[in-house]
Design an enzyme around this catalytic site. Structure first.
Site, PDB file in Angstrom:
ATOM      1  CE  LYS A   1      -2.267  -0.946   3.894  1.00  0.00           C
ATOM      2  NZ  LYS A   1      -1.476  -2.279   4.239  1.00  0.00           N
TER       3      LYS A   1
ATOM      4  NE  ARG B   1      -3.991  -0.946  10.665  1.00  0.00           N
ATOM      5  CZ  ARG B   1      -2.857  -0.645   9.812  1.00  0.00           C
ATOM      6  NH1 ARG B   1      -2.866   0.753   9.382  1.00  0.00           N
ATOM      7  NH2 ARG B   1      -1.608  -1.274   9.811  1.00  0.00           N
TER       8      ARG B   1
ATOM      9  NE  ARG C   1       7.697  -2.937   5.578  1.00  0.00           N
ATOM     10  CZ  ARG C   1       6.550  -2.613   5.824  1.00  0.00           C
ATOM     11  NH1 ARG C   1       5.733  -2.619   4.785  1.00  0.00           N
ATOM     12  NH2 ARG C   1       6.047  -2.413   6.944  1.00  0.00           N
TER      13      ARG C   1
ATOM     14  NE  ARG D   1       6.893  -0.454   9.820  1.00  0.00           N
ATOM     15  CZ  ARG D   1       5.425  -0.484   9.078  1.00  0.00           C
ATOM     16  NH1 ARG D   1       5.459   0.021   7.895  1.00  0.00           N
ATOM     17  NH2 ARG D   1       4.564  -0.757   9.842  1.00  0.00           N
TER      18      ARG D   1
ATOM     19  NE  ARG E   1       2.458  -4.626  11.266  1.00  0.00           N
ATOM     20  CZ  ARG E   1       3.400  -4.461  10.304  1.00  0.00           C
ATOM     21  NH1 ARG E   1       4.736  -4.934  10.555  1.00  0.00           N
ATOM     22  NH2 ARG E   1       3.255  -3.779   9.399  1.00  0.00           N
TER      23      ARG E   1
HETATM   24  P1  AMP Z   1       1.222   0.685   9.112  1.00  0.00           P
HETATM   25  O1  AMP Z   1       2.574   1.314   8.710  1.00  0.00           O
HETATM   26  O2  AMP Z   1       0.113   0.872   8.234  1.00  0.00           O
HETATM   27  O3  AMP Z   1       1.256  -0.899   9.120  1.00  0.00           O
HETATM   28  O4  AMP Z   1       0.842   0.768  10.432  1.00  0.00           O
HETATM   29  C1  AMP Z   1       1.897   0.640  11.643  1.00  0.00           C
HETATM   30  C2  AMP Z   1       0.997   0.421  13.030  1.00  0.00           C
HETATM   31  O5  AMP Z   1       0.491   1.887  13.265  1.00  0.00           O
HETATM   32  C3  AMP Z   1      -0.082  -0.379  12.927  1.00  0.00           C
HETATM   33  O6  AMP Z   1       0.371  -1.649  13.394  1.00  0.00           O
HETATM   34  C4  AMP Z   1      -0.889   0.383  14.346  1.00  0.00           C
HETATM   35  O7  AMP Z   1      -0.152  -0.077  15.313  1.00  0.00           O
HETATM   36  C5  AMP Z   1      -0.947   1.644  13.709  1.00  0.00           C
HETATM   37  N1  AMP Z   1      -1.739   2.225  12.989  1.00  0.00           N
HETATM   38  C6  AMP Z   1      -1.645   2.640  11.830  1.00  0.00           C
HETATM   39  N2  AMP Z   1      -2.747   2.903  11.208  1.00  0.00           N
HETATM   40  C7  AMP Z   1      -3.583   2.916  12.144  1.00  0.00           C
HETATM   41  C8  AMP Z   1      -5.152   2.896  11.950  1.00  0.00           C
HETATM   42  N3  AMP Z   1      -5.886   3.456  10.990  1.00  0.00           N
HETATM   43  N4  AMP Z   1      -5.847   2.557  13.316  1.00  0.00           N
HETATM   44  C9  AMP Z   1      -5.221   1.944  14.220  1.00  0.00           C
HETATM   45  N5  AMP Z   1      -3.929   1.771  14.308  1.00  0.00           N
HETATM   46  C10 AMP Z   1      -3.190   2.175  13.213  1.00  0.00           C
END
Ligand code: AMP
Length: 217
Positions: A13, A88, A127, A161, A172
């Protein structure tokens, strides 16, 4: 143009969204990136969110909705945005709808990117990203030229990360299945959902994504 990119962690994404937003001259809004920056800078938001991020769980809907509400009215989002990682949960999707309706706006498209779990775990654990420009590399399929530094910032070492460790990745994916996957039906019922396969060469995925996103005048 207002687009949501939906799909599990590691499906691409961020990479695809960055390219699409760049081509269309709209903002890429990645809630995960905003939260990681906040954690790194130890802001009050970052202090609040740190543990949740490290555990691979979701931060609260209220917190993330407030963040998106503010971010989507910044000047670079005037012409629209690509949302990566938001919504989400169903309450987040409802809040997004309400927020846009208040502004007499709506979503143009919701695109679901898909890939099998094994592929996602493999991708996430290989990654690497540039902490300066956020360009994402993959040590197997798309390595940096020298393997360690960003091609665009040769002085900057790539980093992994914290939440890309295998155990956290599995958590996740579980969270995705339980809390985010219901959004597929949610948007399908609204007649908004387009599906794109996220496997194969990055350029081919991008061509499919562009095809799925209707060209707006
Ligand atoms: P991502 O980079 O999108 O994988 O997000 C990394 C982390 O940020 C996730 O595992 C959540 O802990 C938090 N996070 C990101 N976007 C959201 C969201 N829309 N709602 C809740 N937690 C989020």
């Amino acid at each position: 143009m207002r687009i949501v990119l939906l799909g599990p962690p590691g499906v691409g994404k961020g990479t695809q969204g960055r390219r699409l937003a760049g081509d269309r001259g709209v903002a890429l809004i990645s809630t995960g990136e905003i939260l990681r920056d906040a954690v790194a800078r130890r802001t009050p938001l970052g202090v609040k969110a740190k543990e949740t991020l490290e555990a691979g769980r979701l931060v609260s809907d209220d917190l993330i909705v407030a963040l998106v509400r503010e971010r989507t009215v910044e000047p670079d989002a005037n012409r629209g945005f690509v949302l990566d990682g938001f919504p989400r949960t169903v309450p987040q999707a409802d809040a997004l709808d309400a927020m846009l309706a208040e502004r007499s706006q709506g979503l143009d498209e919701v695109v679901l990117l898909m890939a099998p779990d094994d592929e996602l775990v493999r991708r996430l654990s290989s990654r690497w990203e540039c902490p300066v420009c956020r360009r994402v590399y993959n040590s197997i399929s798309a390595p940096a030229k020298d393997g360690r530094h960003c091609d665009d910032h040769p002085e900057v070492e790539l980093r992994q990360r914290d939440d890309d460790r295998e155990e956290t990745v599995r958590r996740r994916l579980e969270v995705y299945r339980e809390q985010t996957a219901p959004l597929v039906q949610y948007y399908r019922r609204k007649g908004k959902l387009k599906e794109v396969t996220g496997t194969g060469p990055t350029d081919a995925v991008y061509v499919a994504l562009k095809g799925a996103v209707a060209a707006k005048p």
